[in-house]
Design an enzyme around this catalytic site. Structure first.
Site, PDB file in Angstrom:
ATOM      1  N   GLY A 156     -23.610  -2.089   0.872  1.00  0.00           N
ATOM      2  CA  GLY A 156     -24.981  -2.485   0.560  1.00  0.00           C
ATOM      3  C   GLY A 156     -24.967  -3.700  -0.336  1.00  0.00           C
ATOM      4  CE  LYS A 181     -29.056  -1.943  27.251  1.00  0.00           C
ATOM      5  NZ  LYS A 181     -30.521  -1.917  27.379  1.00  0.00           N
ATOM      6  CG  HIS A 222     -16.995  -3.984   5.056  1.00  0.00           C
ATOM      7  ND1 HIS A 222     -18.142  -3.232   5.040  1.00  0.00           N
ATOM      8  CD2 HIS A 222     -17.062  -4.807   3.984  1.00  0.00           C
ATOM      9  CE1 HIS A 222     -18.881  -3.590   4.010  1.00  0.00           C
ATOM     10  NE2 HIS A 222     -18.263  -4.549   3.346  1.00  0.00           N
ATOM     11  CD  GLU A 265     -17.747  -1.331   8.115  1.00  0.00           C
ATOM     12  OE1 GLU A 265     -16.715  -0.792   7.658  1.00  0.00           O
ATOM     13  OE2 GLU A 265     -18.635  -1.801   7.393  1.00  0.00           O
ATOM     14  CB  CYS A 302     -18.242  -2.169   0.587  1.00  0.00           C
ATOM     15  SG  CYS A 302     -18.401  -3.748  -0.242  1.00  0.00           S
ATOM     16  CE1 TYR A 303     -24.783  -0.434  -4.709  1.00  0.00           C
ATOM     17  CE2 TYR A 303     -24.923   1.573  -3.406  1.00  0.00           C
ATOM     18  CZ  TYR A 303     -25.332   0.814  -4.489  1.00  0.00           C
ATOM     19  OH  TYR A 303     -26.284   1.306  -5.337  1.00  0.00           O
ATOM     20  CG  ASP A 307     -32.433   0.990  27.574  1.00  0.00           C
ATOM     21  OD1 ASP A 307     -31.216   1.126  27.799  1.00  0.00           O
ATOM     22  OD2 ASP A 307     -32.891   0.232  26.705  1.00  0.00           O
TER      23      ASP A 307
END
Ligand code: XMP
Length: 509
Positions: free
Chosen positions: A53, A367, A170, A172, A80-81, A228
């Protein structure tokens, strides 16, 4: 199904964390950090992840979490945060880096203690992606240091006994070389995930849930032929059979053969497929309209009118089905009211038709998961892996006034481009032809021509927010150009668009 809870502290990569977790066959949801302890207990997570964040944990306005989470006995990974917050709440100290050398942004060689469960089997050193101005000056009691970089002695901390882990970088993002393995270690090594998030299971559960909800009621879905709405239709159909009606409004702004292809893809399913051929009415309303926003507005409004008329004809429809997907649903962690887009690609669905409820059977899926579910439901690959096609269709690819004549030119030129791209085996993220409003002089045979210019557009992009034009081979462009001017009467010039987004957009209007 096991669930991981991701508490959102406003970081820019939060959706990415969720995708990375789900890629590893573990279901997760992103929720605001203000979730109460009771809500967290009810969610019953096998693990918690605190996101990054933009704030500093030591400021009074900093977002926080109920400290009771540390007594739940559930493993926690702070990123992180999220790592700094955990350190601070458990008695450590976080401060701003005093000089630039202690701040870290970007790729950072990092050394790991591989006896920490998070880093097991990842090797002693690799690159991580850092982005922080604060750092942990003192780590809480019970924790040990598990990684360091040249600038930061506290790049990761762990408390194996309580199963709390914190990383300053991070895991990710792609730039963290072993990030996937670290998340895998957390999910499988620490949280003992079973890997039970698969589309086959999701399909079964979703079908049961839809049946329980709809009972004997009737449901109505606006089917555009896009990924979708097509997947939502196939899922609903499998769940409630002919209690479902699907309305496909063919506004006459589809690509070559597209209306028939959509019909063919769904005709054999028990969808109560209703195709409304409304081309004339859309074109009549669009006559004289040149301004892009006005064109969009007309199309959106007309779509709603047609849809309403069909809904009234069917009568007594309890449920409206929408193809909302997870990125549209995720709430912000910053305490604002939940923003849930009423998402439809042709300008919103009617309020004035009475429905008991709106069903959004894809609202938990990303998606790529929607595409996977489509395959699971047996939809053809061509449909499942379709590139995006805007709701207003070719109307925003015919610059200026839309006429049947211009649409016909564009359909042919676009079909040639797509055919040659497919033949060349080039998989750009989105590509199409547009009809410019420009006419220019040419020479054909021995005569002068004064015809339209077609623009070809092809882009590479991840999220469609930014895009780079595709470096297409000259031979391909040559072939497409020759075919278009030879086969499409009324076109004497082909242009290739070499603008990125920004400053241009993907579409022309
Ligand atoms: P732009 O032109 O904004 O397009 O760079 C980004 C992506 O969004 C699609 N797009 C639309 N999709 N209704 C839609 O459903 C629209 O009005 C619309 N406008 C643009 C576009 O095709 C691209 O994928």
């Amino acid at each position: 199904m096991q669930k991981v809870l991701i508490l959102d502290f406003g970081g820019q990569y939060n959706q990415l964390i969720a995708r990375r977790v789900r890629e590893q066959q573990v279901y997760c949801e992103v929720h605001p950090h203000g979730m109460t302890l009771d809500e967290i207990r009810r969610f019953d997570p096998i693990g918690l992840i605190f996101t990054g964040g933009p704030h500093s944990v030591y400021l009074p306005s900093a977002p926080t979490v109920d400290p009771g989470v540390f007594d739940l006995g559930v493993p926690i990974l702070g990123i992180c945060y999220g790592c700094q917050l955990m350190a601070q709440l458990l008695g450590g100290r976080v401060t701003a880096a005093q000089d630039d050398s202690a701040r870290e942004y970007g790729k950072t060689p990092t050394a790991f203690d591989t006896s920490c469960a998070l880093f097991e089997g990842i090797g002693g050193e690799s690159v991580t992606w850092m982005s922080h101005g604060d750092y942990m000056a003192a780590i809480p009691a019970g924790f040990s240091l598990a990684a360091h970089s040249a600038a930061c002695p506290t790049a990761a901390i762990c408390d194996e006994a309580r199963r709390f882990y914190g990383v300053q970088f991070h895991p990710e993002v792609e730039h963290t070389e072993r990030g996937r393995d670290m998340l895998r270690n957390f999910l499988y090594g620490v949280c003992h995930a079973a890997g039970d998030w698969t589309m086959a299971d999701y399909k079964t559960q979703a079908i049961e849930a839809i049946r329980a909800k709809v009972g004997n009621g009737k449901a109505l879905l606006a089917l555009s032929g896009g990924v979708d709405s097509s997947v939502a239709a196939a899922l609903m159909s499998e769940a409630v059979g002919d209690q479902l009606s699907c309305v496909f409004v063919d506004h006459g702004l589809m690509r070559k053969n597209e209306g028939d292809e959509v019909e063919a893809a769904f005709a054999h399913r028990s969808l109560n497929f209703i195709r409304v051929n409304a081309a004339e009415r859309f074109l009549a309303r669009l006559a004289g309209a040149e301004e892009p926003e006005r064109k969009r507005k007309i199309i959106g409004e007309e779509f709603v009118r047609v849809f309403e008329e069909v809904a009234h004809q069917i009568g007594a429809v309890d449920y409206l089905v929408q193809g909302t997907i997870y990125p549209d649903v995720i709430e912000s962690g910053q305490g604002e009211a939940a923003v849930i887009k009423s998402h439809h690609n042709v300008g919103g669905l009617p309020d004035c038709v009475d429905f008991k409820e709106i069903l959004e059977p894809l609202r938990l899926l990303f998606k790529d998961e929607v595409r996977e579910l489509g395959r699971e439901l047996g939809l053809p690959e061509a449909l499942v892996s379709r590139q995006p096609f805007p709701g207003p269709g070719l109307a925003i690819r015919v610059i200026g006034e839309v006429t049947e004549e211009k649409l016909a030119l564009l359909r042919e030129a676009d079909a040639i481009f797509r055919e040659e791209m497919a033949r060349a085996g080039i998989a750009a993220d989105q590509y199409f032809a547009a009809l410019t409003n420009m006419r220019s002089v040419g020479v054909m045979g021995d005569g002068r021509s004064y015809d339209y210019a077609v623009a070809l557009r092809s882009v590479e992009t991840r999220d469609f927010m930014t895009a780079a034009f595709s470096r297409l081979p000259w031979e391909l462009l040559d072939r497409v150009s020759v075919r278009i001017v030879n086969e499409v009467r009324g076109v004497n010039r082909v242009l290739y668009d070499v603008t990125s987004k920004p400053p241009a957009t993907v579409e022309y209007e």
